[in-house]
Design a protein around this motif. Structure first.
Motif, short mmCIF file in Angstrom:
data_model
loop_
_atom_site.label_atom_id
_atom_site.label_comp_id
_atom_site.label_asym_id
_atom_site.label_seq_id
_atom_site.Cartn_x
_atom_site.Cartn_y
_atom_site.Cartn_z
N GLY A 104 0.83 -1.20 0.00
CA GLY A 104 0.00 0.00 0.00
C GLY A 104 0.87 1.24 0.00
N HIS A 105 0.53 2.19 -0.88
CA HIS A 105 1.28 3.44 -0.96
C HIS A 105 0.48 4.59 -0.38
CE1 HIS A 105 2.39 7.22 -3.19
NE2 HIS A 105 3.54 6.89 -2.65
N SER A 106 1.14 5.44 0.41
CA SER A 106 0.54 6.64 0.98
C SER A 106 -0.68 6.26 1.83
CB SER A 106 0.18 7.62 -0.14
OG SER A 106 -0.08 8.92 0.38
N GLN A 107 -1.87 6.70 1.46
CA GLN A 107 -3.03 6.32 2.25
C GLN A 107 -3.25 4.81 2.18
OE1 GLN A 107 -6.60 8.49 1.36
NE2 GLN A 107 -7.74 7.58 3.04
N GLY A 108 -2.84 4.20 1.07
CA GLY A 108 -2.90 2.74 0.99
C GLY A 108 -2.00 2.08 2.01
N GLY A 109 -0.83 2.72 2.28
CA GLY A 109 0.06 2.22 3.33
C GLY A 109 -0.53 2.43 4.70
N MET A 110 -1.20 3.55 4.86
CA MET A 110 -1.88 3.84 6.13
C MET A 110 -2.93 2.77 6.45
SD MET A 110 -4.27 7.18 6.87
CE MET A 110 -5.18 7.40 8.39
N LEU A 111 -3.67 2.33 5.40
CA LEU A 111 -4.81 1.44 5.60
C LEU A 111 -4.52 -0.02 5.33
CD1 LEU A 111 -7.65 3.64 4.06
CD2 LEU A 111 -6.96 3.42 6.45
N ALA A 112 -3.31 -0.36 4.89
CA ALA A 112 -3.00 -1.77 4.62
C ALA A 112 -3.30 -2.69 5.79
CB ALA A 112 -1.54 -1.91 4.18
N PRO A 113 -2.95 -2.28 7.03
CA PRO A 113 -3.31 -3.17 8.15
C PRO A 113 -4.82 -3.37 8.28
CG PRO A 113 -1.66 -1.55 8.82
CD PRO A 113 -2.15 -1.12 7.47
N MET A 114 -5.60 -2.35 7.91
CA MET A 114 -7.05 -2.49 7.95
C MET A 114 -7.52 -3.58 6.99
SD MET A 114 -10.03 0.22 6.80
CE MET A 114 -9.74 1.41 8.10
N PHE A 115 -6.89 -3.63 5.81
CA PHE A 115 -7.29 -4.63 4.82
C PHE A 115 -7.09 -6.04 5.37
CE2 PHE A 115 -5.72 -1.24 1.65
CZ PHE A 115 -6.92 -0.55 1.76
N LEU A 116 -5.96 -6.23 6.06
CA LEU A 116 -5.70 -7.55 6.65
C LEU A 116 -6.67 -7.84 7.78
CD1 LEU A 116 -3.02 -7.05 5.03
CD2 LEU A 116 -1.87 -8.38 6.82
N SER A 117 -6.94 -6.83 8.60
CA SER A 117 -7.85 -7.06 9.72
C SER A 117 -9.27 -7.30 9.25
CB SER A 117 -7.81 -5.87 10.68
OG SER A 117 -8.40 -4.71 10.11
N ILE A 133 3.45 -4.53 2.88
CA ILE A 133 4.55 -3.59 2.64
C ILE A 133 3.93 -2.19 2.63
CG2 ILE A 133 6.36 -2.89 1.03
CD1 ILE A 133 5.98 -5.88 -0.11
N LEU A 134 4.40 -1.34 3.52
CA LEU A 134 3.85 0.00 3.67
C LEU A 134 4.78 1.00 3.02
CD1 LEU A 134 2.69 -0.21 7.41
CD2 LEU A 134 1.70 -1.27 5.36
N PHE A 135 4.35 1.57 1.91
CA PHE A 135 5.11 2.57 1.15
C PHE A 135 4.65 3.97 1.57
CE2 PHE A 135 7.26 1.86 -3.20
CZ PHE A 135 7.99 0.78 -2.74
N ALA A 136 5.48 4.71 2.27
CA ALA A 136 5.13 6.08 2.67
C ALA A 136 3.76 6.11 3.34
CB ALA A 136 5.15 7.02 1.47
N GLY A 137 3.54 5.17 4.23
CA GLY A 137 2.29 5.14 4.97
C GLY A 137 2.39 6.00 6.23
N THR A 138 1.39 5.89 7.07
CA THR A 138 1.40 6.65 8.32
C THR A 138 0.49 6.01 9.34
OG1 THR A 138 0.97 8.80 9.36
CG2 THR A 138 -0.43 8.18 7.50
N PRO A 139 0.87 6.06 10.61
CA PRO A 139 -0.03 5.65 11.68
C PRO A 139 -0.70 6.85 12.34
CG PRO A 139 2.20 5.71 12.52
CD PRO A 139 2.25 6.19 11.09
N ILE A 192 8.21 -1.69 6.34
CA ILE A 192 7.83 -0.27 6.32
C ILE A 192 8.93 0.52 5.63
CG2 ILE A 192 7.30 1.74 7.75
CD1 ILE A 192 6.24 -0.23 9.87
N LEU A 193 8.58 1.17 4.51
CA LEU A 193 9.54 1.89 3.69
C LEU A 193 9.17 3.37 3.62
CD1 LEU A 193 9.85 -0.63 0.70
CD2 LEU A 193 11.10 -0.60 2.86
N GLN A 194 10.20 4.23 3.61
CA GLN A 194 9.97 5.67 3.62
C GLN A 194 11.11 6.38 2.90
OE1 GLN A 194 7.41 7.59 5.05
NE2 GLN A 194 8.41 9.35 4.11
#
Length: 229
Positions: free
Chosen positions: A27-40, A49-55, A142-144
Motif C-alpha cells: 500500500g502506498h501513501s493512504q494505501g500504506g496507512m490502511l494496509a493493516p485495515m485490509f488484513l484485519s 509492505i507499507l510505502f510512505a504510509g502513516t499511523p 515499512i519503507l519511507q
C-alpha cells in the motif's frame, strides 16, 4: 476500497504461476496507512509492505501539508495566498472540532469535513494502524523516503519506529533523497516536490531489490535498516 482489495487478493490467488500462500499487499501513501485495515478485514495474505504510509491522524497530515504550503507562500512573499490558506485552515479546524463531538450516526448525516464526506473522515479518525499491526503480527515491511513532503520521515516514519522497533515481524528502511513516489528528489519545499511528480523518473533498483529480498525471492545483499538517519 476494502472490498476492492479483498477481491483483488482473492483474484491474485487464482492466477497461474502465483503461489496463493505468498501474496502480499503493498500500500502506498493512504494505501500504506490502511494496509493493516485490509488484513484485519479479512485479506488473507502473507504480509504487507507499507510505502510512505502513516499511523498518524489523517487530519494531522493534512494540517502539516497545508503548513508546508503556507510556509512556501510566506517565503515567496505571496501574502494573498497565505491569507487564503489561513482562512481555510481556520474553517477546517472548526470542522474537525465539530466532527470530534459527533456520534457515528451524526457523522453519517453531516456534510463535508476538509472538503471530504464527514463520515469518511470520521471512520479514518477512528482507525488505529499501530494496534492492527500489533494484533495481526504479520510480516510487515515499512519503507519511507527521506525527501517526502507529504508523509514525513521525522514524524510518520518515526512513529512506526517508536511503536514497532523490536517487534520480530517488522522491518524498516529509510531511503535517502527519495520523495513521496520513491523517486530521487532535489526539492526544497512542498511546491517543488509536487512539480517533481510530473518529471520523468523511476524508482531506484535498491527499493525493488529490498522488497524482493524481504519476501524471500533471493538472499538479501544488505540488511534492511531499522533506524532514522
Amino acid at each position: 476500497y476494502v472490498e476492492d482489495v479483498l477481491a483483488a487478493v482473492e483474484l491474485a490467488k487464482t492466477e497461474e504461476g502465483i503461489d496463493p500462500d505468498r501474496v502480499y499487499i503493498l500500500g502506498h501513501s493512504q494505501g500504506g496507512m490502511l494496509a493493516p485495515m485490509f488484513l484485519s478485514e479479512g485479506a488473507d495474505v502473507a504480509g504487507m509492505i507499507l510505502f510512505a504510509g502513516t499511523p498518524r491522524s489523517f487530519f494531522d497530515i493534512l494540517d502539516d501539508q497545508q503548513a508546508e504550503v503556507i510556509k512556501y507562500y510566506e517565503e515567496s512573499g505571496m501574502d494573498d495566498m497565505v491569507e487564503s490558506y489561513q482562512v481555510m485552515q481556520e474553517q477546517w479546524k472548526k470542522e474537525r472540532e465539530a466532527l470530534a463531538t459527533m456520534t457515528e450516526e451524526e457523522a453519517k448525516q453531516a456534510g463535508t469535513v476538509y472538503q471530504m464526506p464527514a463520515y469518511y473522515m470520521y471512520t479514518l479518525e477512528q482507525y488505529d494502524a499501530i494496534a492492527d499491526i500489533k494484533a495481526l503480527a504479520k510480516p510487515t515491511l515499512i519503507l519511507q523516503g527521506s525527501a517526502d513532503y507529504q508523509v514525513y520521515a521525522d514524524k510518520d516514519y518515526q512513529v512506526y519506529l517508536d511503536e514497532l522497533t523490536g517487534e520480530p515481524y517488522v522491518e524498516f528502511n529509510l531511503y535517502d533523497g527519495l520523495n513521496h513516489l520513491f523517486m530521487p528528489s532535489q526539492a526544497t519545499n512542498m511546491m517543488e516536490a509536487m512539480a517533481e511528480y510530473n518529471a520523468k523518473s523511476q524508482i531506484p533498483d535498491d527499493v525493488f531489490d529490498d522488497i524482493a529480498a524481504w519476501i524471500g525471492l533471493y538472499r538479501r545483499q544488505k540488511p534492511v535498516q531499522g533506524c532514522l538517519a
